[in-house]
Design a protein around this motif. Structure first.
Motif, PDB file in Angstrom:
ATOM      1  N   TYR A 191       0.850  -1.183   0.000  1.00  0.00           N
ATOM      2  CA  TYR A 191       0.000   0.000   0.000  1.00  0.00           C
ATOM      3  C   TYR A 191       0.889   1.238   0.000  1.00  0.00           C
ATOM      4  CZ  TYR A 191      -3.776  -3.199   1.108  1.00  0.00           C
ATOM      5  OH  TYR A 191      -4.687  -4.229   1.060  1.00  0.00           O
ATOM      6  N   GLY A 192       0.436   2.294  -0.688  1.00  0.00           N
ATOM      7  CA  GLY A 192       1.205   3.529  -0.725  1.00  0.00           C
ATOM      8  C   GLY A 192       1.756   3.878  -2.087  1.00  0.00           C
ATOM      9  N   LEU A 193       1.721   2.925  -3.026  1.00  0.00           N
ATOM     10  CA  LEU A 193       2.086   3.243  -4.407  1.00  0.00           C
ATOM     11  C   LEU A 193       0.904   3.965  -5.044  1.00  0.00           C
ATOM     12  CD1 LEU A 193       3.995   0.225  -6.000  1.00  0.00           C
ATOM     13  CD2 LEU A 193       4.660   2.617  -6.070  1.00  0.00           C
ATOM     14  N   ARG A 194       1.056   5.238  -5.298  1.00  0.00           N
ATOM     15  CA  ARG A 194      -0.090   6.057  -5.726  1.00  0.00           C
ATOM     16  C   ARG A 194       0.014   6.414  -7.204  1.00  0.00           C
ATOM     17  NH1 ARG A 194       0.911   7.792  -0.489  1.00  0.00           N
ATOM     18  NH2 ARG A 194      -0.861   7.503   0.927  1.00  0.00           N
ATOM     19  N   PHE A 195      -1.173   6.502  -7.803  1.00  0.00           N
ATOM     20  CA  PHE A 195      -1.299   6.866  -9.214  1.00  0.00           C
ATOM     21  C   PHE A 195      -2.231   8.065  -9.329  1.00  0.00           C
ATOM     22  CE2 PHE A 195      -0.373   2.397  -8.915  1.00  0.00           C
ATOM     23  CZ  PHE A 195       0.525   2.141  -9.941  1.00  0.00           C
ATOM     24  N   ASP A 196      -2.078   8.812 -10.423  1.00  0.00           N
ATOM     25  CA  ASP A 196      -3.058   9.842 -10.720  1.00  0.00           C
ATOM     26  C   ASP A 196      -4.426   9.185 -10.886  1.00  0.00           C
ATOM     27  OD1 ASP A 196      -1.044  11.676 -10.638  1.00  0.00           O
ATOM     28  OD2 ASP A 196      -0.916  11.966 -12.816  1.00  0.00           O
ATOM     29  N   SER A 197      -5.469   9.928 -10.572  1.00  0.00           N
ATOM     30  CA  SER A 197      -6.823   9.381 -10.614  1.00  0.00           C
ATOM     31  C   SER A 197      -7.154   8.804 -11.986  1.00  0.00           C
ATOM     32  CB  SER A 197      -7.836  10.480 -10.263  1.00  0.00           C
ATOM     33  OG  SER A 197      -9.151   9.982 -10.329  1.00  0.00           O
ATOM     34  N   ASP A 198      -7.650   7.549 -11.987  1.00  0.00           N
ATOM     35  CA  ASP A 198      -8.062   6.858 -13.211  1.00  0.00           C
ATOM     36  C   ASP A 198      -6.950   6.850 -14.254  1.00  0.00           C
ATOM     37  OD1 ASP A 198      -9.987   5.353 -14.540  1.00  0.00           O
ATOM     38  OD2 ASP A 198     -10.726   7.085 -15.656  1.00  0.00           O
ATOM     39  N   SER A 199      -5.730   6.659 -13.790  1.00  0.00           N
ATOM     40  CA  SER A 199      -4.565   6.752 -14.668  1.00  0.00           C
ATOM     41  C   SER A 199      -3.503   5.771 -14.204  1.00  0.00           C
ATOM     42  CB  SER A 199      -4.013   8.179 -14.650  1.00  0.00           C
ATOM     43  OG  SER A 199      -2.709   8.240 -15.195  1.00  0.00           O
ATOM     44  N   ALA A 200      -2.557   5.461 -15.106  1.00  0.00           N
ATOM     45  CA  ALA A 200      -1.421   4.615 -14.751  1.00  0.00           C
ATOM     46  C   ALA A 200      -0.167   5.444 -14.503  1.00  0.00           C
ATOM     47  CB  ALA A 200      -1.161   3.603 -15.862  1.00  0.00           C
ATOM     48  N   THR A 201      -0.315   6.752 -14.364  1.00  0.00           N
ATOM     49  CA  THR A 201       0.824   7.628 -14.074  1.00  0.00           C
ATOM     50  C   THR A 201       1.150   7.556 -12.584  1.00  0.00           C
ATOM     51  OG1 THR A 201       0.208   9.131 -15.872  1.00  0.00           O
ATOM     52  CG2 THR A 201       1.699   9.984 -14.166  1.00  0.00           C
ATOM     53  N   ILE A 202       2.367   7.127 -12.264  1.00  0.00           N
ATOM     54  CA  ILE A 202       2.791   6.976 -10.875  1.00  0.00           C
ATOM     55  C   ILE A 202       3.128   8.352 -10.305  1.00  0.00           C
ATOM     56  CG2 ILE A 202       4.433   5.883  -9.316  1.00  0.00           C
ATOM     57  CD1 ILE A 202       4.860   3.728 -11.456  1.00  0.00           C
ATOM     58  N   GLN A 203       2.603   8.643  -9.112  1.00  0.00           N
ATOM     59  CA  GLN A 203       2.864   9.933  -8.481  1.00  0.00           C
ATOM     60  C   GLN A 203       4.272   9.964  -7.883  1.00  0.00           C
ATOM     61  OE1 GLN A 203      -0.303  10.750  -5.695  1.00  0.00           O
ATOM     62  NE2 GLN A 203      -1.813  11.052  -7.325  1.00  0.00           N
ATOM     63  N   PRO A 204       4.885  11.164  -7.833  1.00  0.00           N
ATOM     64  CA  PRO A 204       6.277  11.296  -7.371  1.00  0.00           C
ATOM     65  C   PRO A 204       6.521  10.770  -5.956  1.00  0.00           C
ATOM     66  CG  PRO A 204       5.561  13.307  -8.483  1.00  0.00           C
ATOM     67  CD  PRO A 204       4.350  12.448  -8.328  1.00  0.00           C
ATOM     68  N   ASP A 205       5.516  10.843  -5.068  1.00  0.00           N
ATOM     69  CA  ASP A 205       5.746  10.406  -3.686  1.00  0.00           C
ATOM     70  C   ASP A 205       5.849   8.882  -3.554  1.00  0.00           C
ATOM     71  OD1 ASP A 205       3.117   9.750  -4.106  1.00  0.00           O
ATOM     72  OD2 ASP A 205       2.316  10.813  -2.359  1.00  0.00           O
ATOM     73  N   SER A 206       5.709   8.159  -4.674  1.00  0.00           N
ATOM     74  CA  SER A 206       5.879   6.706  -4.667  1.00  0.00           C
ATOM     75  C   SER A 206       7.324   6.295  -4.943  1.00  0.00           C
ATOM     76  CB  SER A 206       4.965   6.062  -5.716  1.00  0.00           C
ATOM     77  OG  SER A 206       3.611   6.326  -5.451  1.00  0.00           O
ATOM     78  N   LYS A 207       8.204   7.255  -5.161  1.00  0.00           N
ATOM     79  CA  LYS A 207       9.593   6.974  -5.541  1.00  0.00           C
ATOM     80  C   LYS A 207      10.296   6.064  -4.530  1.00  0.00           C
ATOM     81  CE  LYS A 207      14.005   9.262  -6.526  1.00  0.00           C
ATOM     82  NZ  LYS A 207      14.756   8.512  -5.487  1.00  0.00           N
ATOM     83  N   SER A 208      10.094   6.337  -3.236  1.00  0.00           N
ATOM     84  CA  SER A 208      10.826   5.565  -2.232  1.00  0.00           C
ATOM     85  C   SER A 208      10.405   4.095  -2.234  1.00  0.00           C
ATOM     86  CB  SER A 208      10.618   6.170  -0.848  1.00  0.00           C
ATOM     87  OG  SER A 208       9.240   6.135  -0.484  1.00  0.00           O
ATOM     88  N   LEU A 209       9.113   3.813  -2.459  1.00  0.00           N
ATOM     89  CA  LEU A 209       8.661   2.428  -2.515  1.00  0.00           C
ATOM     90  C   LEU A 209       9.230   1.711  -3.735  1.00  0.00           C
ATOM     91  CD1 LEU A 209       4.917   2.643  -1.414  1.00  0.00           C
ATOM     92  CD2 LEU A 209       6.830   1.707  -0.130  1.00  0.00           C
TER      93      LEU A 209
END
Length: 400
Positions: A59-77
């Protein structure tokens, strides 16, 4: 889930790849929320879970809404996953995307696949060999809790990491079995089956039957099967297919020129009547069995009916399956177990083979229908329900 009243449609394909001892406390344990699991995450915990359980829900790997674009705050995971794969260079990882059920199921399926592929691409950018990664998506089809609440939906939106094995030895032994059976122009075998189903009260029931198969390649086969609720025969002479329901003394014939391979496909796809262990009888059984397999293991030796066997396990999205193959110059299958991962209670189909015969040891048969019992000829729909895996008072229920 099975209820009293019709027949199920469970396709024959796979079993469990590893054994674990689970020690469960009698005290009730409150499940962690997605937010709590995200806060308690540690890379060491992920590595330990992948090492011991071969699975970790992230949990914590985030994407833009209804998208496969990974958000920057997921970098550490993503960095952690790449580091773990570098720390354990023999690991292969399967990335599986899961969604909640708030959108169209087909849309959710595509979205989960795209997100898993995006994670794979991000790991490759971090130096991970793409051959060590597999990406898949299951959409909303595998919830771990109800989608009725925001908390439940948050738990269902997750990235599943599976440590998988690609055993070249297991695949080699399966291919040897496939080639051996395909090379036999004539063969016969007896079998015993147990079909395990689960009632609405979580009681597992085993329904047993026995039968025989005689095969003459490329275009003749006879299958007889009997149990407490089923007694039927299927005959095929390369031109006509005959279904005989012995209990009801009814039969039907269908024009079906072709080969046994074509007949097996027709029975499963058109009439929803797969032959017991039919995948093993096809000339290209290796290709059929290995389609969409993502995990294969060689568990070593086992003994079935006094025969020493190699024990192999394989996994697909919808089923797990396990097979025991006789060691030596005649690598025939001794036992085949298929477990569905799509239904509550994990329905399971087991077929155990006995008395394999090949070549001149096989009794002669012209595979023609003789109608010795003066059975009444009927339309195919009138005899189809006499050939099922369940008694008439059983029906499929909904998943729990």
């Amino acid at each position: 889930m099975i209820k009293s009243g019709a027949t199920p449609n469970i396709r024959t394909l796979g079993l469990i790849c590893s054994l674990a001892l689970l020690i469960v406390s009698n005290a009730p344990v409150r499940a962690q929320t997605a937010e709590e699991q995200e806060r308690s995450y540690r890379r060491e915990s992920m590595e330990q879970a992948l090492q011991t359980k071969e699975r970790f829900d992230l949990y914590g790997l985030r994407f833009d809404s209804d998208s496969a674009t990974i958000q920057p705050d997921s970098k550490s995971l993503l960095d952690d996953i790449a580091t773990s794969l570098k720390n354990f260079p023999d690991w292969r990882l399967r990335i599986v995307g899961h969604t909640d059920a708030t959108a169209d199921p087909q849309h959710n399926l595509h979205l989960s696949v795209d997100r898993a592929l995006a994670i794979k691409a991000a790991l490759v950018d971090r130096g991970v060999d793409p051959q060590r990664l597999d990406a898949s998506g299951l959409g909303e089809s595998r919830p771990i809790t109800s989608n009725a609440t925001p908390e439940g939906r948050a738990l269902n939106r997750r990235v599943e990491l599976d440590r998988v094995t690609d055993s070249a030895e297991a695949k080699k032994m399966l291919k040897a079995m496939s080639d051996f059976l395909a090379a036999q122009k004539t063969l016969s075998v007896g079998f015993d089956t147990v079909f395990e189903v689960v009632t609405p009260t979580d009681q597992k029931l085993g329904l047993a039957s026995s039968g025989t198969v005689s095969l003459s390649r490329p275009d003749k086969i006879r299958v007889a099967r009997s149990g407490g609720f089923a007694d039927f025969e299927i005959l095929y002479d390369g031109k006509a297919l005959t279904f005989l329901g012995k209990n009801a003394n009814l039969y039907t014939q269908i024009s079906a020129p072709g080969t046994v391979d074509q007949l097996i496909d027709t029975l499963q796809e058109k009439y929803n009547r797969p032959l017991p262990g039919a995948d093993l009888l096809m000339t290209n059984s290796y290709d059929e069995l290995m389609q969409d397999v993502y995990d294969s293991k060689d568990l070593g030796s086992g003994v079935v009916n006094g025969v020493e066997c190699d024990t192999l396990t394989f996994r697909k999205n919808d089923v797990d399956w396990q097979i025991w193959i006789a060691q030596g110059e005649r690598p025939y299958p001794c036992r085949f177990v298929i477990t569905s991962k799509l239904d509550s209670g994990d329905p399971q189909y087991t077929i155990q083979f006995r008395d394999w015969k090949f070549g001149n040891d096989v009794a002669a048969d012209d595979f023609a229908f003789k109608n010795a019992s003066n059975a009444k000829q009927v339309d195919v729909k009138d005899v189809q329900d006499k050939l099922g895996d369940l008694p008439e008072n059983f029906t499929i229920g909904g998943a729990k």
